[in-house]
Design a protein around this motif. Structure first.
Motif, PDB file in Angstrom:
ATOM      1  N   THR A 112      12.318  31.589  -6.523  1.00  0.00           N
ATOM      2  CA  THR A 112      11.755  31.026  -7.754  1.00  0.00           C
ATOM      3  C   THR A 112      12.759  31.122  -8.900  1.00  0.00           C
ATOM      4  O   THR A 112      13.008  30.128  -9.604  1.00  0.00           O
ATOM      5  CB  THR A 112      10.452  31.766  -8.126  1.00  0.00           C
ATOM      6  N   LYS A 113      13.352  32.280  -9.070  1.00  0.00           N
ATOM      7  CA  LYS A 113      14.334  32.463 -10.138  1.00  0.00           C
ATOM      8  C   LYS A 113      15.506  31.494  -9.972  1.00  0.00           C
ATOM      9  O   LYS A 113      15.925  30.844 -10.936  1.00  0.00           O
ATOM     10  CB  LYS A 113      14.833  33.907 -10.142  1.00  0.00           C
ATOM     11  N   ASP A 118      18.492  26.737 -11.727  1.00  0.00           N
ATOM     12  CA  ASP A 118      19.122  25.450 -11.396  1.00  0.00           C
ATOM     13  C   ASP A 118      18.502  24.305 -12.192  1.00  0.00           C
ATOM     14  O   ASP A 118      19.220  23.430 -12.694  1.00  0.00           O
ATOM     15  CB  ASP A 118      19.006  25.163  -9.900  1.00  0.00           C
ATOM     16  N   MET A 119      17.190  24.311 -12.336  1.00  0.00           N
ATOM     17  CA  MET A 119      16.512  23.226 -13.057  1.00  0.00           C
ATOM     18  C   MET A 119      16.780  23.312 -14.569  1.00  0.00           C
ATOM     19  O   MET A 119      16.930  22.292 -15.230  1.00  0.00           O
ATOM     20  CB  MET A 119      15.009  23.236 -12.766  1.00  0.00           C
ATOM     21  N   TYR A 120      16.867  24.522 -15.087  1.00  0.00           N
ATOM     22  CA  TYR A 120      17.238  24.714 -16.500  1.00  0.00           C
ATOM     23  C   TYR A 120      18.626  24.114 -16.741  1.00  0.00           C
ATOM     24  O   TYR A 120      18.832  23.336 -17.679  1.00  0.00           O
ATOM     25  CB  TYR A 120      17.217  26.202 -16.855  1.00  0.00           C
ATOM     26  N   ALA A 130      14.968  20.360 -25.004  1.00  0.00           N
ATOM     27  CA  ALA A 130      13.597  20.828 -25.256  1.00  0.00           C
ATOM     28  C   ALA A 130      12.876  21.133 -23.944  1.00  0.00           C
ATOM     29  O   ALA A 130      12.216  22.172 -23.819  1.00  0.00           O
ATOM     30  CB  ALA A 130      12.830  19.789 -26.065  1.00  0.00           C
ATOM     31  N   SER A 131      13.022  20.258 -22.969  1.00  0.00           N
ATOM     32  CA  SER A 131      12.408  20.510 -21.659  1.00  0.00           C
ATOM     33  C   SER A 131      13.055  21.715 -20.992  1.00  0.00           C
ATOM     34  O   SER A 131      12.386  22.488 -20.305  1.00  0.00           O
ATOM     35  CB  SER A 131      12.538  19.281 -20.757  1.00  0.00           C
ATOM     36  N   VAL A 135      11.425  25.267 -19.325  1.00  0.00           N
ATOM     37  CA  VAL A 135      11.790  25.841 -18.035  1.00  0.00           C
ATOM     38  C   VAL A 135      12.385  27.239 -18.229  1.00  0.00           C
ATOM     39  O   VAL A 135      12.180  28.121 -17.398  1.00  0.00           O
ATOM     40  CB  VAL A 135      12.747  24.903 -17.262  1.00  0.00           C
ATOM     41  N   LYS A 136      13.072  27.436 -19.348  1.00  0.00           N
ATOM     42  CA  LYS A 136      13.624  28.767 -19.625  1.00  0.00           C
ATOM     43  C   LYS A 136      12.507  29.806 -19.743  1.00  0.00           C
ATOM     44  O   LYS A 136      12.668  30.949 -19.298  1.00  0.00           O
ATOM     45  CB  LYS A 136      14.449  28.734 -20.912  1.00  0.00           C
TER      46      LYS A 136
END
Length: 189
Positions: A112-113, A118-120, A130-131, A135-136
């Protein structure tokens, strides 16, 4: 990756996460470990709320529904367990099951981390700051939960999965998470 793909992957993982915690709650409940059961029930509800927050954010900031997700059942509980009653489980089996369940939890939180990191990064790379901040928040929560899972694993390993120690801590853990569940509005008996 697009914003849609990123949020779709995160949503898919979050739903699987609720499944992991729901199954771990049943896993520990079957073993008669009510404290561990309640701990994973709390994580189930907490992650369900986080998932709702992600969906709300996406709808209200991107004006779309989060893309539909396809996910696999984590299958935490071994198939052989469905043939038995709780009374059939001896302490040696419980000890091994606790070790296995704990490692499954730690591995899930590591995954999960990594996904959230990766997505951040991906969101920052495509100019979606902003998105990325949304995620952060998820990343920080996952990092804290990983820390707790790893500490939990170290404590169990340090006691060599001693059943006397494990049984003696159940009531304290159960009461702690029961109070936490009540704080978030979940009635438990």
């Amino acid at each position: 990756m697009t914003v849609d793909e990123i949020f779709g992957q995160i949503a898919q993982h979050m739903i699987q996460g609720t499944m992991v915690h729901e199954q771990l709650a049943n896993y520990y409940d079957f073993l008669g470990l009510n404290g561990y059961k309640r701990m994973h029930e709390y994580h189930y509800f907490d992650e369900s709320c986080a998932y709702r927050g992600l969906c709300r954010y996406y709808i209200n900031h991107h004006n779309k529904l989060v893309p539909k997700a396809v996910f696999e059942n984590p299958n935490i509980i071994p198939d052989s367990w469905y043939k038995h009653k709780r009374q059939d489980v001896d302490n040696a089996t419980k000890s091994v099951a606790i070790k296995t369940g704990t490692q499954l939890w730690v591995d899930w939180e590591k995954e999960t981390k990594k996904l959230y990191q990766d997505m951040y990064t991906e969101l920052m790379n495509i100019g979606e700051a902003a998105s990325a901040l949304k995620v952060k928040e998820l990343l920080c929560d996952a990092d804290c939960e990983l820390k707790k899972a790893e500490r939990f694993a170290l404590e169990k390993k340090g006691s060599d999965y001693n059943m006397a120690d494990i049984i003696s801590e159940q009531e304290t853990i159960h009461d702690k998470y029961r109070k936490k569940l009540k704080k978030i509005g979940v009635y438990v008996c």
